[in-house]
Design an enzyme around this catalytic site. Structure first.
Site, short mmCIF file in Angstrom:
data_model
loop_
_atom_site.label_atom_id
_atom_site.label_comp_id
_atom_site.label_asym_id
_atom_site.label_seq_id
_atom_site.Cartn_x
_atom_site.Cartn_y
_atom_site.Cartn_z
N LYS A 60 0.84 -1.20 0.00
CA LYS A 60 0.00 0.00 0.00
C LYS A 60 0.88 1.26 0.00
CE LYS A 60 -3.83 -1.98 2.70
NZ LYS A 60 -4.94 -1.71 1.77
N ARG A 98 -10.44 -11.45 1.64
CA ARG A 98 -11.29 -12.51 1.09
C ARG A 98 -10.61 -13.87 1.16
NH1 ARG A 98 -11.58 -9.29 -4.42
NH2 ARG A 98 -11.28 -7.67 -2.86
#
Length: 514
Positions: free
Chosen positions: A296, A370
């Site tokens: 990130k 996920r």
């Protein structure tokens, strides 16, 4: 990894709440709280006080000190004809426009002002206000919840804490009709339980990643299992070796880049009958998310400690359920890990095998939530659930779509989605439903595995839910994407505790249906 020692997590609410009926002007208290509408219109209780005071309040308002706009406050001392030491007037906006959001804002403004007055106890008559579509029980419960939320402070890690000379310690909820006393007591019980759950979720979310590790979350689950009550909870914490034996390849793939050991945490509350199928709550517990190899940007990366707010909301909801001793079976499942870049970390292009046996091509290591959730959702099958709800700070796309006002909701069962939406409205913790159509599934196609872990830029929140739906075909399931609502930025930076109110209300509604 640097640590600063164990920090006790505060679960209990700070305020003593009670209920009282009787004439407002006769109440002896440190501060009496009443509402004022725009423009300078007194609420019913305020009008009765004004009559006892010989028109004193109307004269004050005529001077222009207060217009009644929502959130305004005006503190008065020694009001004639009353027994209270102080009187706090709280602006509520236009009477016809007083909705749930404005009501909570007025309650929060009152709480903050009360905490500054020097009065250690107060008596609030804000439940006498008319709120569109809401009954007395709701108004009283919201006073408890909104007051606790407004006075919440996270200061455990500060060497010098902000001190209030005489903070508010006791808030009595005033009702003019004795018939409402029983309603008020039930509302206080629910409100305090939900407020305690929200507090726990906020505490866990606000703790930094060097304290709130997967191991720490497991310890919190064990502490909740020790709570008093006839209906007990049982905590189980699986380690890496346990997950390897089970075949949780997706969860372990995310964890392999971190020095922190991953945990799969379950908290089983047996409140209903032994044969009743449970509601299973699955919470994403990424205790710090760097994005892994798909790193990130550095700006605001500190906020990635909030990536375990789904896990925090599961523990907070179960804390509320245990406190109320609800007659329902609930199981919390929390896959917990860091997502770190290292020589051992997963790489874009890697393929892993999930607990379900389905293979996943990892195209972006920052789509890790996920991956840990899919194994937890498969693990949930062993509890033979009636319903499974997963809660996760899953996609930035959800923030783009819904902002910070509503959680994203997707489900494979229309009636479940409807019930959650209704619970969110009732709890002032709203969600908004997005489609879960098969049309989006093709975006997850992979040339090398059963599926890819991302579906491209378009409909990012939906394709993330489509991914999860491939692991939830054996039960009724809903997904709450809380990326936009789990924490605030700016001056009020910190965890919100959402969606504990929504989830708890959903469980209360299920109990009421029985």
């Amino acid at each position: 990894m640097a640590r600063i020692g164990a920090i006790p997590t505060r679960v209990e609410t700070t305020m003593d709440f009670s209920v009282k009926s009787g004439s407002p002007e006769k109440q002896r208290t440190g501060c009496l709280v009443v509402g004022v509408y725009e423009s300078r219109r007194l609420s019913p209780v305020a009008r009765s006080l004004d009559q006892a005071a010989g028109g004193y309040l109307k004269n004050i308002l005529k001077r222009g000190d207060m217009d009644g706009k929502c959130g305004q406050t005006l503190l008065l001392h020694d009001v004639p004809g009353t027994a209270c030491q102080r009187l706090l007037l709280v602006g509520c906006g236009q009477e016809r426009e007083l909705d749930t959001a404005k009501y909570r804002s007025a309650v929060a403004a009152a709480a903050q002002r009360l905490n500054e007055t020097g009065a250690s106890d107060a008596l609030s008559y804000l439940a006498d206000l008319h709120v569109k579509g809401q009954d007395m029980h709701w108004k009283l419960r919201q006073i408890v919840e909104a007051t606790e939320a407004a006075l919440y402070v996270f200061d455990q890690l500060k060497s010098e804490k902000d001190k209030i000379r005489r903070p508010l310690r006791k808030l009595t909820l005033g009702v003019t009709d004795k018939k409402d006393t029983q309603t008020a007591e039930a509302a206080i019980t629910e409100g305090q339980a939900i407020a305690a759950g929200v507090r726990l979720a906020r505490e866990l979310g606000n703790l930094p990643g060097n304290i709130c590790t997967p191991t720490y979350l497991g310890d919190q689950a064990r502490e909740l299992a020790k709570a008093k009550g006839k209906r007990k909870a049982k905590a189980t914490v699986l380690d890496r070796k346990d997950m390897e034996k089970l075949g949780m390849g997706a969860l372990l793939a995310v964890a392999q880049g971190s020095e922190e050991p991953p945990k799969l945490i379950t908290l089983e509350y047996q409140g209903g009958k032994k044969g009743d199928k449970p509601v299973v709550l699955v919470g994403k517990g990424v205790t710090f998310d760097t994005g892994g190899i798909s790193l990130k940007p550095g700006a605001a990366m500190d906020e990635m400690k909030f990536d375990m707010c789904g896990a925090a909301s599961v523990l907070g909801t179960l804390a509320a359920v245990i406190r109320m001793q609800l007659p329902i079976n609930v199981v919390g499942v929390i896959p917990a890990t860091d997502n770190m870049p290292s020589g051992k970390a997963i790489k874009p292009g890697d393929i892993v095998t999930s607990l379900s046996g389905q293979t996943i091509e990892i195209l972006n290591t920052d789509a890790e939530g996920r991956l840990i959730l899919c194994d937890a959702l498969t693990y949930a099958e062993r509890f033979e659930p009636d319903t499974v709800i997963d809660i996760a700070t899953l996609t930035g796309a959800c923030i783009v779509a819904l902002g910070s006002h509503a959680a994203g909701l997707l489900s494979n069962q229309p009636s479940l989605a409807h019930d959650l939406l209704q619970a969110g409205e009732a709890a002032s913790d709203r969600a908004w439903q997005l489609p879960l159509w098969d049309d989006y599934q093709s975006q997850l196609d992979s040339n090398f595995a059963d599926m890819a872990n991302i579906g491209g830029r378009e409909a990012g929140t939906i394709t993330a839910a489509c991914f999860l739906s491939r692991f939830t075909k054996k039960y009724h399931w809903a997904h709450l994407d809380i990326a936009g609502v789990a924490w605030k930025q700016g001056k009020e930076k910190g965890a919100t505790g959402r969606p504990v109110p929504l989830l708890t209300q959903y469980l209360l509604d299920r109990v009421a249906e029985k």
